[in-house]
Design a protein around this motif. Structure first.
Motif, PDB file in Angstrom:
ATOM      1  N   GLY A   1      17.802   5.363  52.400  1.00 40.85           N
ATOM      2  CA  GLY A   1      17.626   3.921  52.265  1.00 40.85           C
ATOM      3  C   GLY A   1      16.604   3.410  53.251  1.00 40.85           C
ATOM      4  N   ARG A   2      16.199   2.165  53.051  1.00 41.52           N
ATOM      5  CA  ARG A   2      15.238   1.536  53.958  1.00 41.52           C
ATOM      6  C   ARG A   2      15.892   0.360  54.664  1.00 41.52           C
ATOM      7  N   VAL A   3      15.666   0.282  55.960  1.00 45.04           N
ATOM      8  CA  VAL A   3      16.252  -0.783  56.768  1.00 45.04           C
ATOM      9  C   VAL A   3      15.526  -2.091  56.478  1.00 45.04           C
ATOM     10  N   VAL A   4      16.274  -3.093  56.031  1.00 42.19           N
ATOM     11  CA  VAL A   4      15.678  -4.394  55.725  1.00 42.19           C
ATOM     12  C   VAL A   4      15.990  -5.431  56.797  1.00 42.19           C
ATOM     13  N   ARG A   5      16.937  -5.093  57.690  1.00 45.92           N
ATOM     14  CA  ARG A   5      17.288  -6.042  58.744  1.00 45.92           C
ATOM     15  C   ARG A   5      18.137  -5.325  59.791  1.00 45.92           C
ATOM     16  N   VAL A   6      17.875  -5.620  61.072  1.00 49.82           N
ATOM     17  CA  VAL A   6      18.666  -5.071  62.174  1.00 49.82           C
ATOM     18  C   VAL A   6      19.219  -6.230  62.985  1.00 49.82           C
ATOM     19  N   ASP A   7      20.507  -6.139  63.337  1.00 47.24           N
ATOM     20  CA  ASP A   7      21.123  -7.237  64.073  1.00 47.24           C
ATOM     21  C   ASP A   7      22.287  -6.718  64.896  1.00 47.24           C
ATOM     22  N   ARG A   8      22.114  -6.678  66.215  1.00 48.13           N
ATOM     23  CA  ARG A   8      23.183  -6.361  67.158  1.00 48.13           C
ATOM     24  C   ARG A   8      23.903  -5.053  66.838  1.00 48.13           C
ATOM     25  N   GLY A   9      23.150  -3.984  66.763  1.00 49.58           N
ATOM     26  CA  GLY A   9      23.756  -2.680  66.588  1.00 49.58           C
ATOM     27  C   GLY A   9      24.122  -2.325  65.165  1.00 49.58           C
ATOM     28  N   GLN A  10      23.845  -3.203  64.240  1.00 49.91           N
ATOM     29  CA  GLN A  10      24.088  -2.909  62.835  1.00 49.91           C
ATOM     30  C   GLN A  10      22.826  -3.218  62.043  1.00 49.91           C
ATOM     31  N   CYS A  11      22.750  -2.660  60.845  1.00 49.67           N
ATOM     32  CA  CYS A  11      21.577  -2.911  60.025  1.00 49.67           C
ATOM     33  C   CYS A  11      21.951  -2.975  58.552  1.00 49.67           C
ATOM     34  N   ASP A  12      21.165  -3.723  57.809  1.00 51.20           N
ATOM     35  CA  ASP A  12      21.298  -3.755  56.353  1.00 51.20           C
ATOM     36  C   ASP A  12      20.308  -2.751  55.790  1.00 51.20           C
ATOM     37  N   VAL A  13      20.788  -1.899  54.904  1.00 55.22           N
ATOM     38  CA  VAL A  13      19.971  -0.833  54.337  1.00 55.22           C
ATOM     39  C   VAL A  13      19.993  -0.945  52.816  1.00 55.22           C
ATOM     40  N   VAL A  14      18.809  -0.981  52.199  1.00 56.41           N
ATOM     41  CA  VAL A  14      18.741  -0.981  50.744  1.00 56.41           C
ATOM     42  C   VAL A  14      18.695   0.474  50.280  1.00 56.41           C
ATOM     43  N   THR A  15      19.616   0.829  49.391  1.00 55.89           N
ATOM     44  CA  THR A  15      19.715   2.183  48.858  1.00 55.89           C
ATOM     45  C   THR A  15      19.572   2.135  47.344  1.00 55.89           C
ATOM     46  N   ALA A  16      19.603   3.307  46.715  1.00 58.06           N
ATOM     47  CA  ALA A  16      19.501   3.371  45.261  1.00 58.06           C
ATOM     48  C   ALA A  16      20.672   2.673  44.595  1.00 58.06           C
ATOM     49  N   ASP A  17      21.795   2.549  45.311  1.00 59.56           N
ATOM     50  CA  ASP A  17      22.990   1.917  44.749  1.00 59.56           C
ATOM     51  C   ASP A  17      23.172   0.477  45.209  1.00 59.56           C
ATOM     52  N   GLY A  18      22.202  -0.047  45.930  1.00 61.84           N
ATOM     53  CA  GLY A  18      22.309  -1.425  46.384  1.00 61.84           C
ATOM     54  C   GLY A  18      22.275  -1.533  47.899  1.00 61.84           C
ATOM     55  N   LEU A  19      22.627  -2.708  48.406  1.00 59.78           N
ATOM     56  CA  LEU A  19      22.561  -2.991  49.836  1.00 59.78           C
ATOM     57  C   LEU A  19      23.869  -2.602  50.510  1.00 59.78           C
ATOM     58  N   LEU A  20      23.766  -1.935  51.668  1.00 57.01           N
ATOM     59  CA  LEU A  20      24.962  -1.603  52.425  1.00 57.01           C
ATOM     60  C   LEU A  20      24.737  -1.911  53.894  1.00 57.01           C
ATOM     61  N   ARG A  21      25.842  -2.064  54.612  1.00 51.56           N
ATOM     62  CA  ARG A  21      25.823  -2.353  56.045  1.00 51.56           C
ATOM     63  C   ARG A  21      26.152  -1.070  56.785  1.00 51.56           C
ATOM     64  N   ALA A  22      25.383  -0.744  57.817  1.00 50.09           N
ATOM     65  CA  ALA A  22      25.599   0.487  58.560  1.00 50.09           C
ATOM     66  C   ALA A  22      25.488   0.237  60.051  1.00 50.09           C
ATOM     67  N   ASP A  23      26.185   1.047  60.818  1.00 47.78           N
ATOM     68  CA  ASP A  23      26.165   0.964  62.274  1.00 47.78           C
ATOM     69  C   ASP A  23      25.075   1.885  62.808  1.00 47.78           C
ATOM     70  N   THR A  24      24.354   1.429  63.827  1.00 45.42           N
ATOM     71  CA  THR A  24      23.261   2.224  64.391  1.00 45.42           C
ATOM     72  C   THR A  24      23.652   2.932  65.678  1.00 45.42           C
ATOM     73  N   ALA A  25      24.931   2.921  66.041  1.00 44.75           N
ATOM     74  CA  ALA A  25      25.362   3.498  67.318  1.00 44.75           C
ATOM     75  C   ALA A  25      25.057   4.983  67.415  1.00 44.75           C
TER      76      ALA A  25
END
Length: 370
Positions: free
Chosen positions: A41-65
């Motif tokens: 996926g591609r990171v579309v936004r980063v905010d306080r240790g988490q990021c929104d990632v667009v994937t083939a199945d849609g947008l998901l929230r992931a932790d960057t720790a």
């Protein structure tokens, strides 16, 4: 299932990422993680240790720790292509793929840190408002960072509808072109739509990052390119044309005509970060003249046979350009010296040499006066 059919199925699974810049090279880089069952996926936004990632199945929230190194230039950034764990609460970004380009500036802290603003960018769009007096030195700073990143810079002169006449607009464009050799300078009006079709055609071929000061009209320009009001817009102050931060995070948005755009918060400080190559590119005419100087190590200050100073005297090279060139080179040297002992030693030797030359000159003057 044959290898060819398996490859076709895999390519089909990633097809939803193509509008966000996915290509065969990214697929090859991701292949080892694909076998581990990770999600691309591609990171579309980063905010306080988490990021929104667009994937083939849609947008998901992931932790960057999982990817939090001590080096601030290696943290997950908007524009990164990442490998994400498909399950879990929270999901984690396992790693990001090797970056093709990275836009980096120096932070305002005293810790000599760089800050990465965007990754995997093809075009760096420097937005400059025509509602206030042009600051050519600041434009040169942005361009030095843009060239250093590996992206192709474009200067967009926003709010062109506020310029009283076409002749004045032409002169303003020429002034910026002088400060931006090798860079396309495009006046646009987000209100009237002037120049937007040309800009959209430039940006449709890849990823672009939108840069500029608060009040430069970046969010209005982004909305005009997107064809809808995605970014909030705030009024600028009449006295100096400055605005508050409309955009507070870096957001990656797919453009309707193709390509993606990363909108960034307004940058009050544009500090260089190891941008010697970028500075040389911005001042390419000075670098070319320097090759004609009598001495190879000419500092272009008072040396005999200096082609750069001769160009200033002849009116070929604006003195402002030379002063800006010197200033950015000094600043870049200071930044590099903070983290490079060899450069620090070279600067100390240079300062001692200049000090000795200055003392010798004073002694010579005293001898003549005596």
């Amino acid at each position: 299932m044959t290898f060819s059919s398996a490859f076709s199925a895999s390519a089909s699974a990633f097809s939803a990422l193509v509008p966000y810049g996915w290509d065969d090279a990214w697929a090859e880089a991701f292949a080892p993680y694909d076998t581990e069952g990770l999600v691309a996926g591609r990171v579309v936004r980063v905010d306080r240790g988490q990021c929104d990632v667009v994937t083939a199945d849609g947008l998901l929230r992931a932790d960057t720790a999982f990817v939090t190194p001590h080096d601030p230039l290696r943290v997950v950034c908007t524009g990164d292509w990442v490998a994400v764990e498909p399950t879990g609460n929270p999901r984690y970004v396992r790693t990001y793929l090797p970056r093709r380009t990275a836009f980096v500036r120096s932070t305002s802290s005293k810790r000599s840190e760089g800050q990465i603003l965007a990754a995997n960018v093809d075009h760096a769009v420097v937005a400059v408002s025509l509602a206030v007096e042009l600051d050519l030195g600041r434009i040169e700073r942005f361009l030095a960072l843009a060239w250093e990143s590996g992206a192709q810079p474009v200067v967009v002169l926003t709010k062109a509808d506020l310029v009283p006449d076409a002749t004045t607009l032409s002169y303003l464009v020429q002034d910026v072109e002088t400060a931006a050799p090798g860079v396309q300078v495009l006046p646009v009006s987000s209100q009237l739509g002037d120049g937007l079709d040309v800009l959209a055609a430039i940006l449709c071929g890849g990823t672009s990052v939108l840069l500029g000061q608060s009040g430069a009209g970046k969010s209005t320009l982004a909305n005009a390119l997107l064809g809808e009001d995605v970014m909030d817009v705030q009024a600028t102050r009449d006295m100096d044309g400055k605005g508050r931060h409309t955009t507070t995070t870096r957001n990656l948005l797919a453009l309707p005509g193709g390509g993606v755009l990363i909108d960034t918060p307004g940058l009050r400080g544009v500090g260089l970060w190891d941008a010697e190559t970028g500075v040389s590119q911005v001042f390419s005419e000075i670098e070319k003249l320097a090759g004609e100087c009598r001495f190879q190590d000419c500092a272009h200050v008072a040396e005999p046979g200096c082609a750069v100073l001769a160009a200033v005297d002849d009116g070929v090279l604006p003195e402002r350009r030379l002063e800006s060139y010197r200033k950015l080179l000094r600043e870049n040297q200071r930044i590099v010296a903070k983290t490079d002992a060899r450069v620090r030693a070279e600067l100390r030797r240079e300062w001692k040499l200049r000090g000795a030359q200055g003392r010798a000159a004073m002694e010579a003057k005293r001898g003549r006066w005596a």
